[in-house]
Scaffold this active site. Structure first.
Site, short mmCIF file in Angstrom:
data_model
loop_
_atom_site.label_atom_id
_atom_site.label_comp_id
_atom_site.label_asym_id
_atom_site.label_seq_id
_atom_site.Cartn_x
_atom_site.Cartn_y
_atom_site.Cartn_z
N LYS A 98 1.22 -1.46 0.03
CA LYS A 98 0.08 0.40 -0.27
C LYS A 98 1.21 1.10 0.12
O LYS A 98 1.78 1.91 1.23
CB LYS A 98 -1.02 0.38 1.19
N ASP A 132 -1.01 -2.40 -4.34
CA ASP A 132 -2.36 -2.16 -3.78
C ASP A 132 -3.22 -1.06 -4.50
O ASP A 132 -2.51 0.04 -4.37
CB ASP A 132 -2.56 -2.29 -1.94
N GLN A 161 -9.67 -1.72 -8.79
CA GLN A 161 -11.48 -1.53 -8.14
C GLN A 161 -12.24 -1.39 -9.09
O GLN A 161 -12.79 -0.42 -9.09
CB GLN A 161 -10.85 -0.82 -6.30
N ARG A 182 -4.27 -7.36 -10.88
CA ARG A 182 -5.79 -8.10 -9.45
C ARG A 182 -6.14 -6.82 -10.06
O ARG A 182 -6.87 -6.17 -9.35
CB ARG A 182 -4.70 -7.55 -8.51
N GLY A 186 -13.32 -3.99 -4.62
CA GLY A 186 -13.26 -2.83 -3.56
C GLY A 186 -13.82 -3.26 -2.65
O GLY A 186 -14.97 -3.48 -2.23
N ALA A 187 -12.97 -2.10 -1.94
CA ALA A 187 -13.77 -2.35 -0.47
C ALA A 187 -13.07 -1.28 0.36
O ALA A 187 -12.79 -1.54 1.58
CB ALA A 187 -12.18 -3.23 0.41
N THR A 224 -10.92 -13.37 -6.38
CA THR A 224 -12.63 -13.16 -6.02
C THR A 224 -12.44 -14.27 -5.46
O THR A 224 -12.32 -15.81 -5.36
CB THR A 224 -13.30 -13.23 -7.82
#
Length: 305
Positions: A98, A132, A161, A182, A186-187, A224
């Site tokens: 990150k 990320d 995302q 990747r 999305g979070a 996923t």
């Protein structure tokens, strides 16, 4: 509604203190986090690799506003990679970073330099780094840093995302040869102006992005746990002539381990996202927000069941 609440509390300092201080919380966190030290992370990684899986390791932490903390996170990644070097994992043992944890909130230049240090340590292992993606305000900065890193480390990957309205265009830009992407749903708790809100809309956006990546010349990393999306991935792989090994699945540590093993047993590359470290709160709350089953697990543990 519950998911949105959990995402909102993932950035609450008050809730962080309350949850972190609750004795039984650690019991639940251990399901999703592979310990606090590099040595504990290594032990978990060895178990996964011995079981036929591959890994990408995340040193937990985000949104640092302190230069010394950013430097410490970069050093932690270098130490981790040095700890893994004797295992000779190569591409089976990657790391995820990150950028906000290595100084992005302070300056792009600081984040870039720390990311370069981590990429150099990964390259010494014959491995790679994936960036990320965080909330929508960081996307342009992250993609800009990615472009600069790829000048020296072309295998550097990035997460996209699907729920962001812009992501189909980003996937088109990134679906070129050698590009590792990747794809996640999305979070983060994003407004409707920038992100799809309903589950059905997010799933449809994910499939649209997936189709772009599978049709392209890059290397899709399909993140996923959803059986329906796994089935769609297989259909798209067949449609666009992708063999096993031309893409991979990614799943979270501690979630759907049976599915991870089954896919790996069928010959697929399955990469487990392995987080470690003591700054686990934000990651933990986002995992609860993603799946109601995780919340039920948490409540059962708190009840002593």
């Amino acid at each position: 509604m519950l998911g949105q609440l959990l995402l909102a509390t993932s950035r609450s300092k008050l809730v962080r203190r309350s949850v972190s201080g609750f004795p039984l919380t650690r019991k639940v966190v251990n399901r999703f986090v592979a310990g606090e030290s590099a040595a504990e992370a290594r032990a978990a990684i060895e178990r996964l690799v011995d079981g036929g899986l591959t890994v990408t390791v995340d040193h937990l932490g985000e949104e640092t506003h302190d230069a010394s903390a950013a430097a410490a996170t970069a050093r932690a990644y270098v130490t981790l990679l040095e700890t893994l070097r004797p295992l000779d994992l190569g591409g089976r043992g990657e790391v995820s970073v990150k950028l906000s944890a290595v100084g992005q909130e302070l300056s792009d230049d600081m984040a870039l330099e720390h990311a370069r240090e981590i990429c150099a340590a990964a390259a010494a292992n014959g491995s790679h780094v994936t960036l990320d993606m965080e909330d929508h305000t960081t996307v342009d900065s992250t993609l800009g840093i990615l472009r600069k890193l790829r000048e020296e480390y072309p295998s550097t990957g990035v997460a996209i995302q699907a729920y962001l309205h812009r992501s189909e265009d980003d996937c088109r830009e990134l679906a070129h040869e050698g590009s590792r992407v990747r794809l996640v749903k999305g979070a983060y708790n994003e407004p409707a102006s920038v992100a799809h809100q309903g589950k059905a809309d997010v799933d449809k956006a994910y499939v649209r992005c997936l189709r772009i990546l599978m049709a392209g010349k890059g290397y899709p990393m399909v993140a996923t746990h959803d059986d329906r999306l796994i089935s769609i991935t297989e259909l798209l792989a067949d449609r666009f002539g992708r063999a096993i090994g031309d893409y991979e699945y990614q799943m979270l540590y501690g979630i759907r381990t049976d599915r991870q093993e089954a896919l790996a047993g069928a010959g697929h590359t399955v990469r487990v996202y392995v987080p470690y470290g003591d700054d686990w709160y934000g990651y933990f709350m986002r995992r609860l927000a993603e799946r109601p089953a995780n919340v039920a697990f948490f409540l059962r543990a708190l009840g002593g069941k």
